[in-house]
Design an enzyme around this catalytic site. Structure first.
Site, mmCIF file in Angstrom:
data_model
loop_
_atom_site.group_PDB
_atom_site.id
_atom_site.type_symbol
_atom_site.label_atom_id
_atom_site.label_comp_id
_atom_site.label_asym_id
_atom_site.label_seq_id
_atom_site.Cartn_x
_atom_site.Cartn_y
_atom_site.Cartn_z
ATOM 1 N N THR A 51 0.865 -1.186 0.000
ATOM 2 C CA THR A 51 0.000 0.000 0.000
ATOM 3 C C THR A 51 0.894 1.226 0.000
ATOM 4 O OG1 THR A 51 0.011 0.363 2.398
ATOM 5 C CG2 THR A 51 -1.622 -1.193 1.532
ATOM 6 N N ASP A 52 0.330 2.382 -0.281
ATOM 7 C CA ASP A 52 1.069 3.604 -0.015
ATOM 8 C C ASP A 52 1.030 3.837 1.504
ATOM 9 O OD1 ASP A 52 2.473 5.946 -0.141
ATOM 10 O OD2 ASP A 52 1.402 6.720 -1.879
ATOM 11 N N TYR A 53 1.754 4.849 1.929
ATOM 12 C CA TYR A 53 1.921 5.114 3.367
ATOM 13 C C TYR A 53 0.564 5.458 3.993
ATOM 14 C CZ TYR A 53 4.905 6.708 7.283
ATOM 15 O OH TYR A 53 5.567 6.861 8.481
ATOM 16 N N GLY A 54 -0.023 4.480 4.624
ATOM 17 C CA GLY A 54 -1.324 4.731 5.241
ATOM 18 C C GLY A 54 -2.462 4.827 4.242
ATOM 19 N N SER A 55 -2.276 4.278 3.036
ATOM 20 C CA SER A 55 -3.383 4.409 2.069
ATOM 21 C C SER A 55 -4.571 3.550 2.487
ATOM 22 C CB SER A 55 -2.944 4.085 0.638
ATOM 23 O OG SER A 55 -2.605 2.747 0.489
#
Ligand code: NOJ
Length: 742
Positions: free
Chosen positions: A262-266
């Protein structure tokens, strides 16, 4: 490890260990790592859980990484090593031009060489994975992240992305000098409405497949070990939950078997999009979309146990994700050597290493774009008894690295333009005056966002009296000079993530300086430092020459000096259009044709009644210090069928007075097809060195593969009929030569 051993290891892991493998934690768990991107939740893992986490982002420094890895292996029940990941975007110890600048080279070989050097430096520093390349197609200069992209064109971006993957990974990821690539952000993050960060994306399946997906696919085909999902939601479907893109297309059609992160905290962003409400719902959607690793949030950690218990997911689904992480570790050779090539001494030696610095310096002239050079004011001559005033904040500023760079490793060694020029020509008749600071306190982004302004507070002029006096002094210097070189532009921190701009102009204080100088001197050369295309209409009109330098990295000052004084000629070409005004954004060369233009200059293009239809400078444009003449454009045949190759050729003559390099570009147009096709599409480019007076024949090969598109039924096909071929120095070429697909 063999596949069998890897599978045995998986079978032996406890559920907690499995959850750990697919959990990425932030380096903040291990004390101050120096770099934090995105945002972070409170740390919620306990010590045992930290010890079982499969990967970590933002731990920096060979010694620190060795220490963290040592402890980790000791404490992990199966002694499985961690993967260390970081955003290494345009260089590690050596900072290179930003990716957008690199794309302007039109040289995939340069992008590959830069990525290769970056991998060499990062791997001895203990890093295993870089979150690069970003191959999102960018057609709106307001989006802050365009600097991290390879521009607006799918074909060029595909070539550059694949070259970066090769450069990072080499042929075998377990070998020395390699790190794993992570292509990002699937899908179409660059298409956010109006360039608003993390905003809405809405694209048809046809456009997604035709224009946005090819570059990710080419990076996957080049072997990218990982892929990252985007923060955005396309048509309301969050990328991290988009089963159609992540499973049907990525896994089933493309056969990608690497790890998806995932992206950072997506995962939290999915909640912000208002799709799932609870961590468990997020976890279910993401796992079903075959997202293997959650970056720095805890929806898998919080949600999967409950889902498993309720039978809403299966252990097989979790195992598949865990196995992909184990496979990544195996490819990296971590089971054999968990420290890989971490080497404190080498990491130290590779700082300031001459080979890398030479490449960084060389890459400046190959990535900067000369947009205008009236009366051949460039290159400058240091010995012609003319006085040159170097004016503007970037005369004295050393930080020309640009966003997303690993900073502060070389501050002491880095030159600014003042030092580079005076070192090169100690007897030159020069005056240097920064004239003003990079930003004034009347700047919208300073007034609008005081919190953000903290980031660049040392660059903001708040004393209005001093502002006036400094500009007046610069005007005096300009008055007394024959030529003025103005080094102006955006602040290095106003590009990249979370840095979209509604006003894509240079800061007001610098425009005030520029206008005042332009009142007293006509011979202005502008060197522009910028993350993105800017509205420079007024500047370009008043200046005799404009060099778009982007952010050229650690060797900026020497590299720009090379170009200004002609030791090197600029050879970059634009890979994003420069608009006349921000109101034209998004603007790109490959528009679809239409009619009823508000003005009649071009039947097929539409636009506005208060500005030209075309951009100020278009894709592919750029000059150098000599000129070229194109003639004898030929096709080897006038029909093309499946399985055949057509050769398109052109003679390019260097008609100027020095040797030079030309970027020859080939575009096609399919004027009538089942769906509307772009006015032009890049299908080939070649950068060729041509000696003064010489003519070189440049050839391109075309096959039916180059003519394919997605039709109404979403079949990827070519259709019989006419194809127009344009060969020339940029995307504005009008003449074409045609053949028929039969
Ligand atoms: C957020 C960015 O969107 C992504 O590109 C980056 O790799 C991650 N943060 C990690 O820093």
């Amino acid at each position: 490890m063999t596949e069998k051993q890897l599978k045995e290891l998986l079978a032996d892991l406890s559920f907690q260990e499995k959850l750990g493998e697919i959990q990425q934690i932030t380096g903040a768990y291990f004390g101050d790592s120096g770099i934090v991107t995105g945002t972070d939740e409170d740390h919620i893992l306990n010590e045992d859980e930290v010890n079982m986490s499969g990967s970590v982002i933002n731990v920096v420094g060979a010694a620190k990484i060795r220490e963290v890895q040592e402890e980790h292996i000791k404490n992990h029940p199966h002694h499985i090593p961690m993967v260390f990941m970081l955003d290494i975007i345009h260089g590690f110890a050596t900072s290179f031009p930003t990716p957008l600048a690199q794309s302007c080279s039109f040289e995939p070989e340069l992008v590959e060489a830069i990525a290769h050097e970056t991998a060499r430096e990062a791997s001895v520093s203990g890093q295993h994975v870089t979150f690069s390349p970003m191959v999102d197609i960018c057609r709106d200069a307001r989006w802050g992240r365009v600097m991290e992209s390879y521009g607006e064109d799918p074909y060029l971006t595909s070539k550059m992305g694949a070259a970066a993957v090769k450069g990072y990974q080499g042929d075998d990821l377990s070998k020395e000098g390699t790190i794993a690539a992570c292509v990002k952000h699937l899908a179409a993050y660059g298409m956010v409405e109006a360039g608003r960060e993390y905003g809405t994306v809405d694209t048809s399946e046809r456009f997604l497949r035709q224009y946005y997906l090819p570059a990710y696919k080419e990076a996957c085909d080049a072997g990218s070990a990982l892929l990252m999902s985007a923060f955005t939601a396309n048509g309301g479907v969050p990328a991290t939950a988009d089963k159609h893109v992540m499973v049907d297309i990525l896994r089933d059609e493309w056969g990608f078997d690497g790890a998806v992160i995932t992206d950072y905290g997506s995962t939290r962003t999915m909640k912000s999009h208002g799709v799932p409400e609870t961590d468990a719902q997020v976890a279910k959607l993401a796992l079903e979309a075959q997202i293997d690793i959650e970056m720095c949030l805890y929806c898998y950690h919080n949600g999967l146990p409950e889902l498993l218990e309720k039978g809403e997911i299966t252990m097989e689904q979790i195992d598949r994700a865990v196995y992909r992480v184990l496979q990544l570790k195996n490819k990296l050779g971590l089971f054999e050597n968990p420290y890989r090539y971490t080497d404190e001494q080498k990491a130290y030696e590779l700082k300031n290493n001459p080979e890398a610095l030479a490449l960084a310096r060389e890459s400046v002239s190959r990535t900067v774009v000369l947009l205008k050079n009236e009366e051949k004011i460039l290159p400058l001559n240091a010995n012609d008894n003319k006085k040159i005033a170097f004016i503007g904040p970037y005369v004295e500023e050393w930080d020309m690295y640009g966003g997303w760079s690993i900073r502060n490793q070389h501050k002491i060694d880095v030159k600014n333009i003042h030092t580079a020029v005076s070192e090169r020509y100690p007897d030159g008749d020069f005056v240097f005056n920064d004239g003003c600071m990079l930003l004034g306190d009347d700047e919208e982004m300073v007034k609008f966002s005081p919190k953000r302004a903290q980031l660049y507070k040392e660059y903001i002029e708040t004393d209005h009296k001093s502002r006036k006096e400094r500009i007046a002094k610069a005007v005096e210097d300009a008055k007394n000079a024959d030529t003025v070189v103005m080094c102006i532009g955006e602040h290095t921190k106003i590009g990249g993530e979370l840095s979209s701009r509604a006003n894509i102009v240079i800061p007001k204080i610098q425009k005030e300086l520029f206008d005042a100088v332009a009142e007293v001197n006509d011979n202005i050369i502008v060197v522009l430092f910028n993350h993105r295309p800017l509205d420079i209409s007024d500047i370009a009109e008043k200046a005799k020459a404009v060099i778009v330098a982007w952010f050229p990295g650690i060797m900026a000052a020497d590299g720009i000096t090379d170009v200004l004084f002609g030791d090197k000629a600029p050879t970059g070409r634009l890979t994003m259009c420069f608009p006349h005004t921000v109101g034209q954004c998004p603007i790109y060369y490959a528009q679809l044709p239409t009619d009823h233009s508000p003005v009649t200059e071009d039947y097929y293009v539409t636009g506005f009644i208060d500005c030209p239809l075309t951009p100020l400078y278009s894709f592919g444009e750029g000059l150098t210090y000599t000129e070229f003449e194109y003639s004898n454009i030929k096709l080897s045949k006038d029909t093309l069928s499946e399985g055949e190759t057509l050769i398109a050729s052109v003679d390019v003559k260097n008609i100027g007075d020095r040797d030079g390099v030309e970027t020859v570009q080939l575009y096609i147009r399919d004027p009538y097809a089942a769906v509307s096709r772009p006015l032009k599409e890049l299908k080939g480019f070649k950068k060729v060195a041509i000696k003064k007076g010489e003519t070189v024949t440049v050839e391109f090969q075309l096959t039916t593969e180059d003519m394919k598109f997605y039709n109404v039924e979403l079949e990827y096909i070519w259709e019989p009929g006419e194809i127009q071929v344009f060969i020339g120095p940029n995307s504005t070429i009008k003449e074409h030569i045609d053949f028929k697909l039969v």
